[in-house]
Design an enzyme around this catalytic site. Structure first.
Site, PDB file in Angstrom:
ATOM      1  N   GLY A 138       0.821  -1.213   0.000  1.00  0.00           N
ATOM      2  CA  GLY A 138       0.000   0.000   0.000  1.00  0.00           C
ATOM      3  C   GLY A 138       0.851   1.257   0.000  1.00  0.00           C
ATOM      4  O   GLY A 138       2.035   1.218  -0.325  1.00  0.00           O
ATOM      5  N   HIS A 185       2.590   4.846  -4.798  1.00  0.00           N
ATOM      6  CA  HIS A 185       3.158   6.051  -5.410  1.00  0.00           C
ATOM      7  C   HIS A 185       3.416   5.759  -6.882  1.00  0.00           C
ATOM      8  O   HIS A 185       3.032   4.685  -7.388  1.00  0.00           O
ATOM      9  CB  HIS A 185       4.426   6.478  -4.670  1.00  0.00           C
ATOM     10  CG  HIS A 185       5.426   5.371  -4.488  1.00  0.00           C
ATOM     11  ND1 HIS A 185       6.085   4.783  -5.533  1.00  0.00           N
ATOM     12  CD2 HIS A 185       5.864   4.722  -3.367  1.00  0.00           C
ATOM     13  CE1 HIS A 185       6.898   3.843  -5.097  1.00  0.00           C
ATOM     14  NE2 HIS A 185       6.776   3.774  -3.774  1.00  0.00           N
ATOM     15  N   GLY A 238       5.876   4.787  -8.459  1.00  0.00           N
ATOM     16  CA  GLY A 238       6.590   3.530  -8.714  1.00  0.00           C
ATOM     17  C   GLY A 238       5.596   2.376  -8.832  1.00  0.00           C
ATOM     18  O   GLY A 238       5.681   1.546  -9.745  1.00  0.00           O
ATOM     19  N   HIS A 239       4.645   2.315  -7.897  1.00  0.00           N
ATOM     20  CA  HIS A 239       3.624   1.259  -7.964  1.00  0.00           C
ATOM     21  C   HIS A 239       2.764   1.425  -9.214  1.00  0.00           C
ATOM     22  O   HIS A 239       2.399   0.451  -9.859  1.00  0.00           O
ATOM     23  CB  HIS A 239       2.708   1.312  -6.727  1.00  0.00           C
ATOM     24  CG  HIS A 239       3.417   1.059  -5.431  1.00  0.00           C
ATOM     25  ND1 HIS A 239       3.647   2.044  -4.508  1.00  0.00           N
ATOM     26  CD2 HIS A 239       3.955  -0.072  -4.916  1.00  0.00           C
ATOM     27  CE1 HIS A 239       4.282   1.533  -3.468  1.00  0.00           C
ATOM     28  NE2 HIS A 239       4.479   0.254  -3.683  1.00  0.00           N
ATOM     29  N   GLN A 284       7.732  -9.316   7.754  1.00  0.00           N
ATOM     30  CA  GLN A 284       8.976  -8.838   7.148  1.00  0.00           C
ATOM     31  C   GLN A 284       9.602  -7.648   7.872  1.00  0.00           C
ATOM     32  O   GLN A 284      10.565  -7.070   7.403  1.00  0.00           O
ATOM     33  CB  GLN A 284       8.788  -8.547   5.662  1.00  0.00           C
ATOM     34  CG  GLN A 284       7.894  -7.375   5.327  1.00  0.00           C
ATOM     35  CD  GLN A 284       7.583  -7.317   3.836  1.00  0.00           C
ATOM     36  OE1 GLN A 284       6.769  -8.084   3.344  1.00  0.00           O
ATOM     37  NE2 GLN A 284       8.222  -6.410   3.114  1.00  0.00           N
ATOM     38  N   GLY A 311       9.511  -4.098  -8.420  1.00  0.00           N
ATOM     39  CA  GLY A 311      10.331  -2.949  -8.802  1.00  0.00           C
ATOM     40  C   GLY A 311      11.817  -3.209  -8.576  1.00  0.00           C
ATOM     41  O   GLY A 311      12.203  -3.887  -7.615  1.00  0.00           O
ATOM     42  N   GLN A 312      12.636  -2.623  -9.431  1.00  0.00           N
ATOM     43  CA  GLN A 312      14.091  -2.776  -9.297  1.00  0.00           C
ATOM     44  C   GLN A 312      14.634  -2.100  -8.042  1.00  0.00           C
ATOM     45  O   GLN A 312      15.709  -2.426  -7.562  1.00  0.00           O
ATOM     46  CB  GLN A 312      14.782  -2.206 -10.542  1.00  0.00           C
ATOM     47  CG  GLN A 312      16.277  -2.534 -10.564  1.00  0.00           C
ATOM     48  CD  GLN A 312      17.015  -1.817 -11.653  1.00  0.00           C
ATOM     49  OE1 GLN A 312      16.513  -1.723 -12.775  1.00  0.00           O
ATOM     50  NE2 GLN A 312      18.196  -1.310 -11.349  1.00  0.00           N
ATOM     51  N   ARG A 369       8.519   4.976   2.064  1.00  0.00           N
ATOM     52  CA  ARG A 369       9.100   5.467   3.322  1.00  0.00           C
ATOM     53  C   ARG A 369       9.700   6.869   3.170  1.00  0.00           C
ATOM     54  O   ARG A 369      10.210   7.418   4.139  1.00  0.00           O
ATOM     55  CB  ARG A 369      10.190   4.514   3.802  1.00  0.00           C
ATOM     56  CG  ARG A 369       9.629   3.202   4.375  1.00  0.00           C
ATOM     57  CD  ARG A 369      10.759   2.341   4.899  1.00  0.00           C
ATOM     58  NE  ARG A 369      10.311   1.224   5.688  1.00  0.00           N
ATOM     59  CZ  ARG A 369      10.294  -0.037   5.252  1.00  0.00           C
ATOM     60  NH1 ARG A 369      10.695  -0.327   4.048  1.00  0.00           N
ATOM     61  NH2 ARG A 369       9.878  -1.004   6.055  1.00  0.00           N
TER      62      ARG A 369
HETATM   63  O1  PAF Z   1       7.965  -4.814  -1.941  1.00  0.00           O
HETATM   64  C1  PAF Z   1       6.999  -4.834  -1.170  1.00  0.00           C
HETATM   65  O2  PAF Z   1       6.188  -3.932  -1.119  1.00  0.00           O
HETATM   66  C2  PAF Z   1       6.833  -6.027  -0.243  1.00  0.00           C
HETATM   67  O3  PAF Z   1       8.044  -6.505   0.194  1.00  0.00           O
HETATM   68  C3  PAF Z   1       5.968  -7.157  -0.859  1.00  0.00           C
HETATM   69  C4  PAF Z   1       6.660  -7.767  -2.070  1.00  0.00           C
HETATM   70  C5  PAF Z   1       4.613  -6.619  -1.254  1.00  0.00           C
HETATM   71  C6  PAF Z   1       5.770  -8.271   0.169  1.00  0.00           C
HETATM   72  O4  PAF Z   1       5.125  -7.799   1.308  1.00  0.00           O
END
Ligand code: PAF
Length: 274
Positions: A22, A25, A27-28, A52, A138-139, A178
């Site tokens: 979520g 931005h 990039g997404h 994570q 994304g890279q 972030r």
């Molecule tokens: O890149 C991310 O946003 C996260 O690490 C992902 C791949 C969605 C896994 O939670």
């Protein structure tokens, strides 16, 4: 999710998945647009995955912006937004993790020991639930891409893992959810990571092939800035992420720095023809 997929596309042959946490931005958006161009059906997942984040990391304050995210998905013609519930994805008796070994242990893995195991566990679950033909990453998180590509290969997951370019601001600063954590002056200092990587790339373009000298070149750009700690800055094989001594083939320049408690990572891929 599984019921929807079974009804909608039993084999998942035309589904593209963009997994995200979520706070979407540009990039997404570029990942979604790439999925839109190549897949009939686009699924975006929004899930801030607690597995994570380390105990001292920012799970609690990670940006959450569901209504803006939904608006963004609507604008990009996403077919389905999958927002799993924490307790549904990880019920009380959840006890399985998925871990990639060597690739996940170096660089980010050394700095964030639990991180990739959390990523690979949630990504495995998302791939099992959505069964996409393609998944887009994304890279900017290049090591994450390599780890997921390895996971998909090792576990015979029938999904193509697609790497999409890092989206940057006009001065080169890589977009990240972030980025809002930092002040303007921290952002300016953090930009030196991209500048250091670019100096490394320019040195290679100029004919330098000794990794130690390229790394020295990059470090010089960072050293000029005060209050900045370098976690790593390295020339690596783009597939294995092993540090190189002599540069050839496809090389990735990886870097991670910390400024005022905030970590920044970035990378550049360089293809050496001779
Ligand atoms: O890149 C991310 O946003 C996260 O690490 C992902 C791949 C969605 C896994 O939670």
């Amino acid at each position: 999710m599984q019921v929807w997929r079974r009804r909608h596309d039993p084999l998942g042959t035309s589904i593209g998945l963009v997994p995200t946490m979520g706070a979407l931005h540009a990039g997404h958006r570029s990942l979604i647009q790439r999925a839109r161009r190549t897949c009939q059906t686009v699924v975006v997942s929004l899930f801030v995955n607690p597995l994570q984040f380390g105990p001292a990391e920012d799970y609690g304050r990670y940006p959450r912006a569901q209504s803006q995210d939904l608006a963004c998905c609507r604008e990009e013609n996403v077919d389905l937004v999958f927002i799993p519930n924490l307790n549904t994805l990880y019920p009380q008796d959840f006890q399985t993790t998925v871990a990639v070994s060597t690739l996940a242990q170096r660089w980010e893995g050394e700095q964030r020991p639990e991180h990739f195991q959390g990523v690979t566990t949630v990504v495995t679950k998302l791939l099992n639930l959505v069964r996409p033909a393609r998944a887009f990453f994304g890279q900017k998180d290049y090591q994450q891409f390599c780890v997921i590509r390895q996971l998909v290969k090792d576990l015979d997951v029938d999904t193509r893992v697609i790497l999409c370019p890092t989206i940057r601001e006009s001065d080169g600063f890589a977009l990240s959810s972030r980025n809002d954590y930092v002040t303007k002056s921290q952002r300016q200092r953090a930009l030196s990571l991209y500048q250091a990587l670019s100096a490394g790339k320019a040195a290679i373009a100029g004919g330098l092939r000794r990794a130690d000298l390229v790394e020295k070149n990059m470090a010089k750009v960072l050293d000029a800035r005060h209050g900045l700690a370098v976690d790593y800055l390295a020339c690596c094989d783009a597939r294995t992420l092993e540090p190189l001594s002599r540069l050839r083939g496809t090389v990735v320049l990886l870097g991670a720095i910390r400024i005022g408690g905030v970590r920044f990572i970035d990378n550049l891929i360089v293809r050496i023809r001779r």
